[in-house]
Design a protein around this motif. Structure first.
Motif, PDB file in Angstrom:
ATOM      1  N   PRO A  31      33.787  38.585  37.630  1.00 52.59           N
ATOM      2  CA  PRO A  31      34.646  38.580  36.250  1.00 52.59           C
ATOM      3  C   PRO A  31      35.462  39.820  36.167  1.00 52.59           C
ATOM      4  O   PRO A  31      34.937  40.735  36.736  1.00 52.59           O
ATOM      5  CB  PRO A  31      33.313  38.596  35.057  1.00 52.59           C
ATOM      6  CG  PRO A  31      32.079  38.274  35.714  1.00 52.59           C
ATOM      7  CD  PRO A  31      32.171  38.441  37.310  1.00 52.59           C
ATOM      8  N   HIS A  32      36.615  39.891  35.458  1.00 51.87           N
ATOM      9  CA  HIS A  32      37.324  41.054  35.378  1.00 51.87           C
ATOM     10  C   HIS A  32      36.516  42.045  34.486  1.00 51.87           C
ATOM     11  O   HIS A  32      35.786  41.428  33.743  1.00 51.87           O
ATOM     12  CB  HIS A  32      38.703  40.424  34.763  1.00 51.87           C
ATOM     13  CG  HIS A  32      39.290  39.859  35.687  1.00 51.87           C
ATOM     14  ND1 HIS A  32      40.040  40.115  36.902  1.00 51.87           N
ATOM     15  CD2 HIS A  32      40.059  38.265  35.572  1.00 51.87           C
ATOM     16  CE1 HIS A  32      40.813  39.252  37.502  1.00 51.87           C
ATOM     17  NE2 HIS A  32      40.944  38.069  36.690  1.00 51.87           N
ATOM     18  N   LEU A  33      37.385  43.080  34.325  1.00 53.40           N
ATOM     19  CA  LEU A  33      36.561  44.395  33.496  1.00 53.40           C
ATOM     20  C   LEU A  33      36.110  43.793  32.046  1.00 53.40           C
ATOM     21  O   LEU A  33      34.890  43.954  31.766  1.00 53.40           O
ATOM     22  CB  LEU A  33      37.656  45.479  33.572  1.00 53.40           C
ATOM     23  CG  LEU A  33      37.133  46.686  32.776  1.00 53.40           C
ATOM     24  CD1 LEU A  33      35.811  47.196  33.287  1.00 53.40           C
ATOM     25  CD2 LEU A  33      38.226  47.521  32.517  1.00 53.40           C
ATOM     26  N   LEU A  34      36.877  43.361  31.452  1.00 52.86           N
ATOM     27  CA  LEU A  34      36.578  42.772  30.004  1.00 52.86           C
ATOM     28  C   LEU A  34      36.006  41.537  29.731  1.00 52.86           C
ATOM     29  O   LEU A  34      36.020  40.776  28.661  1.00 52.86           O
ATOM     30  CB  LEU A  34      37.670  43.418  28.901  1.00 52.86           C
ATOM     31  CG  LEU A  34      37.907  44.644  29.114  1.00 52.86           C
ATOM     32  CD1 LEU A  34      39.146  44.885  28.121  1.00 52.86           C
ATOM     33  CD2 LEU A  34      36.580  45.398  28.299  1.00 52.86           C
ATOM     34  N   GLU A  35      36.003  40.655  30.901  1.00 54.56           N
ATOM     35  CA  GLU A  35      35.884  38.930  31.034  1.00 54.56           C
ATOM     36  C   GLU A  35      34.210  38.989  30.535  1.00 54.56           C
ATOM     37  O   GLU A  35      33.411  39.584  31.212  1.00 54.56           O
ATOM     38  CB  GLU A  35      36.155  38.576  32.342  1.00 54.56           C
ATOM     39  CG  GLU A  35      36.171  37.143  32.088  1.00 54.56           C
ATOM     40  CD  GLU A  35      36.995  36.655  33.488  1.00 54.56           C
ATOM     41  OE1 GLU A  35      37.583  35.182  33.320  1.00 54.56           O
ATOM     42  OE2 GLU A  35      37.137  37.330  34.583  1.00 54.56           O
ATOM     43  N   THR A  36      34.058  38.072  29.714  1.00 51.00           N
ATOM     44  CA  THR A  36      32.569  37.538  29.479  1.00 51.00           C
ATOM     45  C   THR A  36      31.874  36.830  30.523  1.00 51.00           C
ATOM     46  O   THR A  36      32.857  36.250  31.553  1.00 51.00           O
ATOM     47  CB  THR A  36      32.487  36.935  28.187  1.00 51.00           C
ATOM     48  OG1 THR A  36      33.200  35.481  28.232  1.00 51.00           O
ATOM     49  CG2 THR A  36      33.213  37.725  26.784  1.00 51.00           C
TER      50      THR A  36
END
Length: 75
Positions: A31-36
């Motif tokens: 997941p990307h940095l702010l991806e849930t």
């Protein structure tokens, strides 16, 4: 979505491999940095685990999330 012990949404590097397996993460990438734990769904501000609960920080996280949204849309 994966939540921490206090009920806040885990994102990016705060998501453990166990979290991703439990939530059936379907992608080969992390997941990307702010991806849930839901691909393409991002969390910022007070709902996110580890957030410092300041308005300016939430605004900054929002602008970062938008750049990740563009990346996800290009995938």
């Amino acid at each position: 979505m994966a939540l921490d012990a206090r009920g806040f949404i885990k994102t990016g590097p705060d998501l453990s491999q166990d979290d991703l397996v439990a939530k059936h993460w379907p992608l080969a990438r992390a997941p990307h940095l702010l991806e849930t734990s839901l691909p393409g769904v991002f969390a910022v501000g007070d709902v996110r685990a580890g957030h410092i609960q300041r308005v300016a920080s939430a605004v900054g996280e929002g602008s970062i999330a938008i750049s990740f949204v563009h990346q996800v849309l290009q995938e």
